[in-house]
Design a protein around this motif. Structure first.
Motif, PDB file in Angstrom:
ATOM      1  N   PRO A 239       0.816  -1.224   0.000  1.00 42.77           N
ATOM      2  CA  PRO A 239       0.000   0.000   0.000  1.00 42.77           C
ATOM      3  C   PRO A 239       0.847   1.269   0.000  1.00 42.77           C
ATOM      4  N   ALA A 240       1.968   1.265   0.744  1.00 40.14           N
ATOM      5  CA  ALA A 240       2.833   2.443   0.778  1.00 40.14           C
ATOM      6  C   ALA A 240       3.431   2.710  -0.601  1.00 40.14           C
ATOM      7  N   PHE A 241       3.828   1.656  -1.281  1.00 39.52           N
ATOM      8  CA  PHE A 241       4.384   1.804  -2.631  1.00 39.52           C
ATOM      9  C   PHE A 241       3.342   2.398  -3.573  1.00 39.52           C
ATOM     10  N   LEU A 242       2.116   1.888  -3.497  1.00 40.29           N
ATOM     11  CA  LEU A 242       1.060   2.411  -4.365  1.00 40.29           C
ATOM     12  C   LEU A 242       0.759   3.872  -4.046  1.00 40.29           C
ATOM     13  N   PHE A 243       0.783   4.214  -2.769  1.00 45.21           N
ATOM     14  CA  PHE A 243       0.563   5.605  -2.361  1.00 45.21           C
ATOM     15  C   PHE A 243       1.646   6.513  -2.947  1.00 45.21           C
ATOM     16  N   VAL A 244       2.892   6.062  -2.879  1.00 39.33           N
ATOM     17  CA  VAL A 244       4.004   6.848  -3.420  1.00 39.33           C
ATOM     18  C   VAL A 244       3.850   7.012  -4.930  1.00 39.33           C
ATOM     19  N   VAL A 245       3.423   5.941  -5.601  1.00 41.56           N
ATOM     20  CA  VAL A 245       3.217   6.019  -7.046  1.00 41.56           C
ATOM     21  C   VAL A 245       2.175   7.080  -7.379  1.00 41.56           C
ATOM     22  N   PHE A 246       1.063   7.074  -6.651  1.00 43.68           N
ATOM     23  CA  PHE A 246       0.015   8.062  -6.892  1.00 43.68           C
ATOM     24  C   PHE A 246       0.516   9.477  -6.591  1.00 43.68           C
ATOM     25  N   MET A 247       1.218   9.654  -5.481  1.00 39.19           N
ATOM     26  CA  MET A 247       1.704  10.968  -5.117  1.00 39.19           C
ATOM     27  C   MET A 247       2.724  11.491  -6.123  1.00 39.19           C
ATOM     28  N   SER A 248       3.491  10.588  -6.720  1.00 38.08           N
ATOM     29  CA  SER A 248       4.511  11.000  -7.680  1.00 38.08           C
ATOM     30  C   SER A 248       3.911  11.490  -8.993  1.00 38.08           C
ATOM     31  N   GLN A 249       2.608  11.312  -9.153  1.00 39.50           N
ATOM     32  CA  GLN A 249       1.950  11.773 -10.377  1.00 39.50           C
ATOM     33  C   GLN A 249       1.530  13.238 -10.296  1.00 39.50           C
ATOM     34  N   ALA A 250       1.827  13.899  -9.177  1.00 40.03           N
ATOM     35  CA  ALA A 250       1.422  15.300  -9.009  1.00 40.03           C
ATOM     36  C   ALA A 250       1.904  16.204 -10.145  1.00 40.03           C
ATOM     37  N   PRO A 251       3.180  16.116 -10.571  1.00 37.08           N
ATOM     38  CA  PRO A 251       3.612  16.964 -11.695  1.00 37.08           C
ATOM     39  C   PRO A 251       2.838  16.683 -12.984  1.00 37.08           C
ATOM     40  N   LEU A 252       2.532  15.414 -13.217  1.00 35.31           N
ATOM     41  CA  LEU A 252       1.760  15.048 -14.413  1.00 35.31           C
ATOM     42  C   LEU A 252       0.350  15.635 -14.343  1.00 35.31           C
ATOM     43  N   ILE A 253      -0.273  15.509 -13.186  1.00 36.80           N
ATOM     44  CA  ILE A 253      -1.629  16.030 -13.007  1.00 36.80           C
ATOM     45  C   ILE A 253      -1.642  17.547 -13.190  1.00 36.80           C
ATOM     46  N   GLU A 254      -0.630  18.212 -12.616  1.00 37.78           N
ATOM     47  CA  GLU A 254      -0.557  19.665 -12.759  1.00 37.78           C
ATOM     48  C   GLU A 254      -0.357  20.070 -14.221  1.00 37.78           C
ATOM     49  N   ARG A 255       0.451  19.299 -14.933  1.00 39.45           N
ATOM     50  CA  ARG A 255       0.751  19.617 -16.336  1.00 39.45           C
ATOM     51  C   ARG A 255      -0.476  19.489 -17.229  1.00 39.45           C
ATOM     52  N   PHE A 256      -1.290  18.455 -16.995  1.00 43.91           N
ATOM     53  CA  PHE A 256      -2.417  18.182 -17.890  1.00 43.91           C
ATOM     54  C   PHE A 256      -3.773  18.507 -17.267  1.00 43.91           C
ATOM     55  N   SER A 257      -3.779  19.175 -16.133  1.00 45.01           N
ATOM     56  CA  SER A 257      -5.045  19.479 -15.472  1.00 45.01           C
ATOM     57  C   SER A 257      -5.878  20.439 -16.309  1.00 45.01           C
ATOM     58  N   LEU A 258      -7.189  20.335 -16.154  1.00 47.79           N
ATOM     59  CA  LEU A 258      -8.138  21.172 -16.877  1.00 47.79           C
ATOM     60  C   LEU A 258      -8.907  22.032 -15.892  1.00 47.79           C
ATOM     61  N   GLU A 259      -9.307  23.197 -16.339  1.00 53.61           N
ATOM     62  CA  GLU A 259     -10.178  24.013 -15.524  1.00 53.61           C
ATOM     63  C   GLU A 259     -11.550  23.379 -15.486  1.00 53.61           C
ATOM     64  N   GLU A 260     -12.357  23.750 -14.485  1.00 56.92           N
ATOM     65  CA  GLU A 260     -13.679  23.136 -14.305  1.00 56.92           C
ATOM     66  C   GLU A 260     -14.563  23.328 -15.535  1.00 56.92           C
ATOM     67  N   ASP A 261     -14.407  24.468 -16.227  1.00 65.19           N
ATOM     68  CA  ASP A 261     -15.269  24.724 -17.392  1.00 65.19           C
ATOM     69  C   ASP A 261     -14.602  24.336 -18.683  1.00 65.19           C
ATOM     70  N   GLU A 262     -13.500  23.582 -18.596  1.00 65.06           N
ATOM     71  CA  GLU A 262     -12.756  23.174 -19.775  1.00 65.06           C
ATOM     72  C   GLU A 262     -12.900  21.687 -19.982  1.00 65.06           C
ATOM     73  N   SER A 263     -12.999  21.240 -21.198  1.00 62.51           N
ATOM     74  CA  SER A 263     -13.131  19.833 -21.513  1.00 62.51           C
ATOM     75  C   SER A 263     -11.996  19.426 -22.417  1.00 62.51           C
ATOM     76  N   PRO A 264     -11.657  18.107 -22.506  1.00 60.62           N
ATOM     77  CA  PRO A 264     -10.561  17.660 -23.336  1.00 60.62           C
ATOM     78  C   PRO A 264     -10.771  18.043 -24.794  1.00 60.62           C
ATOM     79  N   ASP A 265     -12.019  18.091 -25.261  1.00 59.92           N
ATOM     80  CA  ASP A 265     -12.292  18.401 -26.659  1.00 59.92           C
ATOM     81  C   ASP A 265     -11.905  19.832 -27.022  1.00 59.92           C
ATOM     82  N   GLU A 266     -11.797  20.693 -25.984  1.00 60.73           N
ATOM     83  CA  GLU A 266     -11.517  22.082 -26.243  1.00 60.73           C
ATOM     84  C   GLU A 266     -10.042  22.373 -26.366  1.00 60.73           C
ATOM     85  N   GLU A 267      -9.204  21.346 -26.023  1.00 63.30           N
ATOM     86  CA  GLU A 267      -7.764  21.557 -26.047  1.00 63.30           C
ATOM     87  C   GLU A 267      -7.267  21.647 -27.480  1.00 63.30           C
TER      88      GLU A 267
END
Length: 206
Positions: free
Chosen positions: A177-205
């Motif tokens: 479980p700790a390893f999986l938690f670390v894996v998820f936490m390490s995705q923060a830069p990826l999430i920040e890079r590809f995050s969308l605003e609430e009123d934005e959809s993938p089709d609009e990119e």
């Protein structure tokens, strides 16, 4: 689909993490205990497994009652625990319960892999409503999670086949479980890079 009701996060975490922690504690207390039922001797691992199954089902039922929803992962986990827990007790063999962890992770890796082969992210299907992110980001994260599940399944196979019951119980309860938690936490830069605003959809990119 029913809307999930919010509950105290500490309560939710306690219900989700409680069963494996209780299994760990029960095993440590019963490690050197042997119980004879119907002329068959059962050691502490088997006893702890037999107790773990109803505890897990009870916590899932409580979560369902409190939140109004039950996830596909919870259903699948419950089925696997009941099936392999029953085999473990019936055949008086802890190997079945140990293999369960490998099979669960292998299933997750296979499902994510099938989605990737079809050009889809099944991870987005499970988490997309809570984590607005561009499709490219979901595909990258899905690949990483699939590889993580493969690694966890392989690690579990190596550990249960080469180490003691006590070592495996500790590894399965805390390390994986700790390893999986670390894996998820390490995705923060990826999430920040590809995050969308609430009123934005993938089709609009663009």
């Amino acid at each position: 689909m029913a809307e999930e009701r919010a509950i105290n996060p500490w309560l939710k975490n306690g219900l989700e993490l409680g069963p494996p922690i209780l299994f760990f504690i029960a095993y440590l207390r019963l490690e050197d205990t042997t119980v004879t039922v119907g002329g068959t001797e059962y050691d502490g691992f088997i006893i702890a497994t037999a107790a773990f199954v109803p505890i897990l089902l009870a916590t899932i039922a409580i979560l369902w009652k409190l939140t109004g929803v039950i996830s596909r992962i919870q259903v699948f986990t419950a089925i696997m625990v009941v099936f392999f827990g029953a085999l473990t007790v019936w055949f008086n063999d802890p190997q079945f319960f140990k293999m369960k962890t490998t099979i669960v992770y292998a299933f997750f890796a296979a499902m994510l892999g099938i989605g990737l082969a079809r050009g889809q992210s099944y991870l987005k299907f499970l988490m997309g409503d809570r984590l607005p992110m561009a499709d490219e980001g979901w595909m990258i994260m899905t690949k990483r999670l699939a590889l993580a599940f493969v690694a966890m399944g392989v690690a579990n196979e190596v550990i249960w086949r080469t180490q003691s019951d006590r070592f495996w119980v500790t590894f399965e309860t805390f390390v994986l479980p700790a390893f999986l938690f670390v894996v998820f936490m390490s995705q923060a830069p990826l999430i920040e890079r590809f995050s969308l605003e609430e009123d934005e959809s993938p089709d609009e990119e663009t």
